[in-house]
Write a protein that holds these residues in place. Structure first.
Motif, short mmCIF file in Angstrom:
data_model
loop_
_atom_site.label_atom_id
_atom_site.label_comp_id
_atom_site.label_asym_id
_atom_site.label_seq_id
_atom_site.Cartn_x
_atom_site.Cartn_y
_atom_site.Cartn_z
N ILE A 149 0.85 -1.21 -0.10
CA ILE A 149 -0.06 -0.09 -0.10
C ILE A 149 0.78 1.32 0.07
O ILE A 149 0.58 2.21 -0.77
N PHE A 150 1.89 1.33 0.78
CA PHE A 150 2.68 2.62 0.95
C PHE A 150 3.83 2.37 -0.02
O PHE A 150 4.82 3.25 -0.06
N GLY A 151 4.26 1.33 -0.59
CA GLY A 151 5.14 1.42 -1.91
C GLY A 151 6.40 1.27 -1.16
O GLY A 151 7.41 2.20 -1.75
N ILE A 152 6.85 0.67 -0.28
CA ILE A 152 8.18 0.38 0.51
C ILE A 152 8.68 -0.62 0.26
O ILE A 152 9.54 -1.11 1.07
N GLY A 153 8.36 -1.56 -0.71
CA GLY A 153 9.05 -2.60 -1.07
C GLY A 153 10.48 -2.68 -1.41
O GLY A 153 11.16 -3.59 -0.75
N GLN A 154 10.72 -1.69 -1.88
CA GLN A 154 12.45 -1.80 -2.34
C GLN A 154 13.24 -1.47 -1.13
O GLN A 154 14.05 -1.90 -0.83
N ARG A 155 12.57 -0.50 -0.26
CA ARG A 155 13.19 -0.30 1.05
C ARG A 155 13.41 -1.33 2.01
O ARG A 155 14.54 -1.56 2.60
N LYS A 156 12.27 -2.25 1.87
CA LYS A 156 12.41 -3.46 2.95
C LYS A 156 13.44 -4.32 2.09
O LYS A 156 14.26 -5.14 2.90
N LEU A 157 13.48 -4.32 0.78
CA LEU A 157 14.23 -5.31 0.14
C LEU A 157 15.62 -4.96 0.40
O LEU A 157 16.53 -5.87 0.63
N THR A 158 15.82 -3.66 0.43
CA THR A 158 17.45 -3.22 0.60
C THR A 158 17.86 -3.69 1.89
O THR A 158 18.93 -4.05 2.32
N GLU A 159 16.79 -3.44 3.11
CA GLU A 159 17.13 -3.86 4.51
C GLU A 159 17.36 -5.13 4.76
O GLU A 159 18.30 -5.63 5.35
N ILE A 160 16.61 -6.27 3.83
CA ILE A 160 17.03 -7.53 3.95
C ILE A 160 18.17 -7.96 3.22
O ILE A 160 19.04 -8.56 3.77
N CYS A 161 18.47 -7.21 2.16
CA CYS A 161 19.80 -7.67 1.55
C CYS A 161 20.79 -7.19 2.38
O CYS A 161 22.14 -7.93 2.26
N LYS A 162 20.83 -6.17 3.01
CA LYS A 162 21.93 -5.55 4.08
C LYS A 162 22.21 -6.59 4.82
O LYS A 162 23.39 -6.96 5.37
N HIS A 163 21.18 -7.06 5.67
CA HIS A 163 21.07 -8.16 6.59
C HIS A 163 21.87 -9.43 6.18
O HIS A 163 22.81 -10.10 6.61
N ILE A 164 21.53 -9.80 4.77
CA ILE A 164 22.00 -10.90 4.06
C ILE A 164 23.41 -10.65 3.96
O ILE A 164 24.33 -11.92 4.32
N CYS A 165 23.93 -9.58 3.48
CA CYS A 165 25.37 -9.31 3.30
C CYS A 165 26.27 -9.44 4.53
O CYS A 165 27.29 -9.81 4.58
N GLY A 166 25.69 -8.88 5.85
CA GLY A 166 26.14 -9.32 6.87
C GLY A 166 26.54 -10.58 7.38
O GLY A 166 27.55 -11.07 8.03
N ILE A 167 25.34 -11.51 7.13
CA ILE A 167 25.43 -13.00 7.50
C ILE A 167 26.57 -13.49 6.46
O ILE A 167 27.28 -14.22 7.10
N ASN A 168 26.45 -13.25 5.22
CA ASN A 168 27.51 -13.96 4.32
C ASN A 168 28.83 -13.39 4.79
O ASN A 168 29.91 -14.45 4.71
#
Length: 562
Positions: A219-238
């Motif tokens: 609804i609020f169009g923040i999908g890309q922002r959430k995806l970026t946040e998840i990718c940031k966490h994944i990079c840290g885990i990697n």
């Protein structure tokens, strides 16, 4: 550097104490490991003897004898490998089930206080992923721990029988490979294991939050922002996983060097001794084969060391919950309250944390049987806190709350939950049928009782229109229901039981005007003899209250008009 609450020794001791519940199976698995790896010594030693016999360098035994010993050793290795795997894993999975059960029991005593500052996804990660990780300790560590002691001892005894110098040469090598390297690896890599488990827990919380909030994200169009946040966490885990991989390869490579070095040293020692004596070199060849086989268990244990970094990190996260002190506890001599008529708050003050400000400040309130109390006030004033203290989710910081002159601290949790029914603003719906969700507080309720409760809550007509009526599955978190419908299910739960006190936290926030009137009419007609406490911002919800109380700056005051 992170400071750990538990040392590796303390974690190992506690895990072994837990393992005691399956000691018979674990002992059986350990026996399989010891015998199987000892058979490896026999296989390699008898193989060397057979080669030497055929070459004419060894006079003892016969070709057929050594061949039979090799075949029997191979059968023993296979059989013991199977025994070790089955016994250790049967024990491990049983222990994991017990640990999850114990975790749930502990969370019951800690909730809801322990969940205020703890992410739900992180708790799920502990219950599922972290407990699964501990399987490596039970199934793959205990057996090799004993084997890595016994096999070198057998090898050293045989080496000493050839010449004491062989034994004294091998002892420091075994100590370096089996003790010093694993301990150094644990010390060097423990921080990586802890960070990895912590980051995984945060990622699961983020993913869980994203899945449940997907509609609002769209609804609020923040999908890309959430995806970026998840990718940031994944990079840290990697990044952490990459460090753990390097660590694992070093832990594997360094012992390999010493294992091959031991073979060189045996040859060097044998050469030295052969210069000045008539040593039987055939026995040295057999010793070299046996030494190579003796390191098989050591290599197995070393390969587990990197996994143990995660295991101990997971165990620490689990034990932190096990050892957490509940916000409230039930006394051994607590009494069962058959009924609750009068409730009195006497000088009650409360803060959620020691260093936080007071939410309630010297609250005094007396509620008589049948009173209808409405509590108003700005958001965050502590209105819901009063209800939580009454239900003993927390205890007052100072002051006391009594039910019929008995402090709530002396009343059993079970009787408190039986005598006081609670309707929250957000009703949790289980992935079960409508009937099962309504009868949550009274599982033995008849079908007629459930239907009557639904009618009183104003949701009977909706239920009857569902595909399977009261047997309709509501889906995860009640996904088939709207917010108002979920709230009415919660109200129906209260209608089904027969409490003395009903406390409601914004009970009509998701209801339309018609259903709100139905609910209030039911409370007025059928629950006139019950004590009712309602927290609400809506003026219409409080119209049936006998007394209105305003909460402001942590203090209560009566309201003449609202």
């Amino acid at each position: 550097m992170k400071r750990y609450k538990y040392t590796v020794g303390q974690l190992s001791k506690r895990l072994l104490q837990i393992a005691a519940a399956q000691k018979k199976m674990l002992i059986l698995g350990t026996i399989g490991s010891v015998i199987g790896n000892t058979a490896r010594l026999s296989l390699m030693g008898s193989g060397a003897c057979m080669i030497l016999f055929v070459a004419g360098k060894y006079k003892s035994g016969s070709y057929l004898q050594w061949l039979i010993i090799m075949a029997l050793s191979a059968l023993v290795i296979a059989g013991m490998r199977y025994l070790e795997g089955v016994a250790s894993h049967v024990a491990a999975y049983s222990l994991l089930a017990n640990m999850r059960t114990e975790l749930f029991r502990k969370l019951r005593t800690l909730a809801p206080a322990c969940l205020v500052d703890r992410e739900k996804g992180d708790v799920i990660s502990v219950a599922i992923s972290d407990v699964d990780t501990i399987e490596k300790f039970f199934a793959h560590t205990i057996g090799p721990m004993f084997t890595v002691i016994i096999l070198p001892c057998i090898t050293i005894v045989y080496a000493g029988s050839i010449h004491p110098l062989f034994a004294w040469t091998l002892i420091p090598l075994y100590v370096i490979i089996s003790v010093i390297i694993p301990l150094a690896a644990m010390a060097a890599g423990r921080n990586m294991g802890a960070n990895y488990r912590e980051q995984l827990g945060k990622l699961k919380s983020l993913v869980l939050e994203t899945v449940y909030g997907l509609k609002d994200i769209q609804i609020f169009g923040i999908g890309q922002r959430k995806l970026t946040e998840i990718c940031k966490h994944i990079c840290g885990i990697n990044k952490t996983a990459h460090g753990m991989t390097i660590h694992k390869q070093l832990v594997t490579a360094v012992p390999e060097f010493f294992i091959h070095l031991s073979r060189v040293i045996i040859v060097v020692v044998a050469t030295y001794l052969a210069i000045g004596s008539d040593m039987e070199l055939s026995r040295v060849v057999v010793l070299s084969a046996i030494v190579s086989a003796s390191f098989s268990s050591t290599q197995s244990l070393i390969s587990v060391v990197s996994s143990l970094l995660e295991t101990f990190a997971a165990a620490e996260r689990l034990f932190e919950i096990y050892d957490e002190t509940p916000a409230v506890t039930e006394k051994d001599n607590a009494v069962y309250a058959d009924c609750i008529n009068e409730i009195e708050f006497s000088g009650v003050s409360f803060r959620y944390k020691k260093d936080s400000s007071l939410v309630l400040n010297d609250v005094n309130l007396k509620i008589n049987k049948g009173d209808k109390i409405g509590i108003i006030g700005p958001s965050g004033a502590g209105k819901s806190t009063i209800l939580r203290l009454l239900l003993r989710f927390w205890d007052p910081t100072t002051g006391n709350i009594c039910a019929d002159d008995t402090t709530l601290k002396n009343v059993t949790f079970r009787s408190l939950r039986d005598r006081i029914a609670h309707v929250e603003q957000q009703t949790f719906i289980f992935n079960d049928t409508v009937a099962a969700n309504i009868s949550l507080g009274k599982p033995t309720a008849s079908e007629d009782e459930i239907r009557l409760a639904a009618k009183r809550a104003g949701i009977a007509n909706l239920i009857e229109r569902l595909p399977d009526g009261y047997n309709t599955q509501l889906g995860e978190f009640g996904s088939r229901l709207s917010g108002g419908e979920r709230q009415r299910i919660g109200i129906a739960r209260v209608m089904l039981v027969n409490p003395d006190v009903i406390v409601m936290d914004e009970p009509t926030s998701s209801l339309d005007i018609f259903n709100e009137k139905v609910l209030l009419k039911t409370l007025e007609d059928e629950y006139d003899d019950k004590t009712i406490i309602i927290v609400s911002h809506r003026r219409s919800t409080l119209t049936g209250c006998d007394r209105l109380i305003k909460l402001s700056n942590g203090k209560l005051s009566d309201v003449a008009h609202y």
